[in-house]
Design a protein around this motif. Structure first.
Motif, mmCIF file in Angstrom:
data_model
loop_
_atom_site.group_PDB
_atom_site.id
_atom_site.type_symbol
_atom_site.label_atom_id
_atom_site.label_comp_id
_atom_site.label_asym_id
_atom_site.label_seq_id
_atom_site.Cartn_x
_atom_site.Cartn_y
_atom_site.Cartn_z
ATOM 1 N N ARG A 198 25.466 -8.895 39.859
ATOM 2 C CA ARG A 198 25.151 -8.415 39.126
ATOM 3 C C ARG A 198 25.968 -8.560 38.178
ATOM 4 O O ARG A 198 27.147 -8.582 38.145
ATOM 5 C CB ARG A 198 25.239 -6.290 39.185
ATOM 6 N N PRO A 199 25.102 -8.350 36.650
ATOM 7 C CA PRO A 199 25.467 -8.119 35.367
ATOM 8 C C PRO A 199 26.701 -7.303 34.827
ATOM 9 O O PRO A 199 27.445 -7.711 33.780
ATOM 10 C CB PRO A 199 24.859 -8.757 34.916
ATOM 11 N N GLN A 266 22.261 -3.955 36.151
ATOM 12 C CA GLN A 266 21.724 -5.804 35.173
ATOM 13 C C GLN A 266 21.926 -4.924 34.472
ATOM 14 O O GLN A 266 21.360 -5.978 33.779
ATOM 15 C CB GLN A 266 20.351 -4.903 35.684
ATOM 16 N N GLY A 267 21.398 -4.207 33.665
ATOM 17 C CA GLY A 267 21.961 -3.634 32.129
ATOM 18 C C GLY A 267 21.401 -2.222 31.773
ATOM 19 O O GLY A 267 21.397 -1.380 32.702
ATOM 20 N N VAL A 272 17.884 -6.189 27.665
ATOM 21 C CA VAL A 272 18.697 -7.113 28.095
ATOM 22 C C VAL A 272 18.687 -7.377 29.750
ATOM 23 O O VAL A 272 19.408 -7.977 30.270
ATOM 24 C CB VAL A 272 20.446 -5.923 27.960
ATOM 25 N N ARG A 273 18.033 -6.243 30.790
ATOM 26 C CA ARG A 273 17.996 -6.239 31.740
ATOM 27 C C ARG A 273 17.289 -8.262 32.112
ATOM 28 O O ARG A 273 17.804 -8.483 32.733
ATOM 29 C CB ARG A 273 17.419 -5.399 32.490
ATOM 30 N N GLN A 275 16.776 -10.766 29.826
ATOM 31 C CA GLN A 275 17.569 -11.534 29.699
ATOM 32 C C GLN A 275 19.141 -11.834 30.688
ATOM 33 O O GLN A 275 19.332 -13.245 31.357
ATOM 34 C CB GLN A 275 18.287 -11.455 28.519
ATOM 35 N N ASN A 276 19.633 -10.851 31.113
ATOM 36 C CA ASN A 276 20.749 -11.136 32.625
ATOM 37 C C ASN A 276 19.893 -11.844 33.941
ATOM 38 O O ASN A 276 20.427 -12.410 33.969
ATOM 39 C CB ASN A 276 20.926 -10.186 32.759
ATOM 40 N N TYR A 277 18.252 -10.998 33.743
ATOM 41 C CA TYR A 277 18.030 -11.697 35.413
ATOM 42 C C TYR A 277 17.974 -13.278 34.527
ATOM 43 O O TYR A 277 18.057 -14.495 35.838
ATOM 44 C CB TYR A 277 16.586 -10.399 35.266
ATOM 45 N N ASN A 279 18.914 -15.067 32.936
ATOM 46 C CA ASN A 279 20.403 -16.007 32.813
ATOM 47 C C ASN A 279 20.787 -16.305 34.008
ATOM 48 O O ASN A 279 21.260 -17.907 34.696
ATOM 49 C CB ASN A 279 21.358 -15.705 31.684
ATOM 50 N N TYR A 280 20.951 -15.594 35.447
ATOM 51 C CA TYR A 280 20.812 -15.249 36.156
ATOM 52 C C TYR A 280 20.144 -16.389 37.241
ATOM 53 O O TYR A 280 20.957 -17.681 38.035
ATOM 54 C CB TYR A 280 20.580 -13.918 37.432
#
Length: 319
Positions: A198-199, A266-267, A272-273, A275-277, A279-280
């Motif tokens: 998880r980020p 997740q953020g 941001v959640r 964007q994080n996903y 990028n993941y």
């Protein structure tokens, strides 16, 4: 072509609904194998080349989303060839407050969001119900001109679309008809991850459900039976998915934001959640994914604002 749309013959006489019951039952009925699905549907154009299936959120306000989808089609100049269908996943509270036939499908609480089984009149996963709708649209006898189907959702509806895209069964009818299927995921509170990464750092012991469905792939629903985690991920990254994120959806205290530890990992907020996903996904699949992220300037957590924005129109209709 429209023989499968059994339109509602009466108007609900309820003037008040319980606090958690849906305000409006959609007027259409779509006959599935297990019962009738309540649906909202736009006027059918003479030549239907595109079908937009719009998924409501937790409020189950399908008509609100149907209207937004229709506005987006009009603004994009695509009303003349687009049919909008808005399935309504009613629950037991809705049925208790509105006069609805026993043949209409309903779920318990929010079980429909995670692919859960209906409670009546027969048992069917909400995701299997979407399969049946797509198969019907792929029938060349009823829809001879359809070239593409878009499944889109905002907020809670986007959670449904992302998880459905992740687990969706292969549909031979779709392939045989040569119909392109696309998914649009707009501002969900959370995503389903493929492993325990998880980020955001968090206390694993204090959040035992962080990797359970619908945040991860542990304890998958019956609909996913027979699918392994590698198969699920391999299928998902090949699917045409667009993440549509409002650049102003940045309130960590938004009243409808999932603030459970599973989502917080997740953020801090929806932008941001997302964007994080994304990028993941790119890190896990350096060879590339059939997916993209599009941000909408000036829009926060507003489904109508997202879908009627220039970016939303382009994502939905390819303009």
């Amino acid at each position: 072509m429209k023989n499968w749309l059994l339109m509602l013959l009466f108007t609900c006489m309820c003037t008040e609904a319980a606090e958690h019951a849906v305000k409006e039952i959609s007027p259409g009925r779509l006959l599935l194998k297990e019962g009738e699905m309540a649906v909202g549907i736009s006027p059918a154009p003479a030549k239907i080349e595109r079908v937009l299936i719009i998924i409501h959120g937790r409020l189950r306000n399908a008509e609100t989303y149907r209207q937004s989808a229709e506005r987006s089609a009009q603004l994009a100049g695509q009303s003349a060839n687009t049919l909008v269908i808005a399935p309504q996943f009613l629950n037991e509270t809705d049925i208790a407050q509105h006069p609805v036939a026993d043949t209409v499908l309903r779920w318990q609480g929010n079980d429909w969001m995670a692919g859960g089984l209906s409670t009546a009149p027969f048992r069917v996963s909400s995701y299997a119900a979407l399969d049946q709708i797509i198969e019907r649209i792929s029938d060349r006898r009823q829809f001879p001109d359809v070239k593409q189907i878009i499944i889109a959702g905002h907020s809670g509806g986007a959670q449904v679309v992302q998880r459905y895209a992740l687990l969706a069964h292969d549909l031979p009818a779709l392939t045989a008809a040569g119909v392109k299927l696309r998914y649009v995921v707009a501002n969900p509170s959370s995503y389903a991850y493929f492993n325990e990464q998880r980020p955001v750092a968090f206390n694993h012991a204090g959040c035992p459900g962080f990797n359970r469905w619908k945040y991860g792939l542990t304890d998958l629903p019956i609909y996913a039976s027979g699918q392994t985690a590698p198969q699920i991920e391999g299928n998902y990254v090949k699917r045409d998915v667009t993440y549509l994120l409002g650049q102003q959806d940045i309130d960590p205290r938004h009243p409808a934001l999932d603030k459970g530890c599973e989502a917080e990992a997740q953020g801090a907020y929806r932008l941001v959640r997302g964007q994080n996903y994304f990028n993941y996904l790119l890190r896990r699949n350096p060879q590339g994914v059939n997916q993209r992220l599009v941000e909408v300037p000036g829009v926060g957590h507003n489904g109508d604002g997202m879908f009627t924005s220039p970016e939303g129109q382009k994502v939905l209709f390819g303009q």
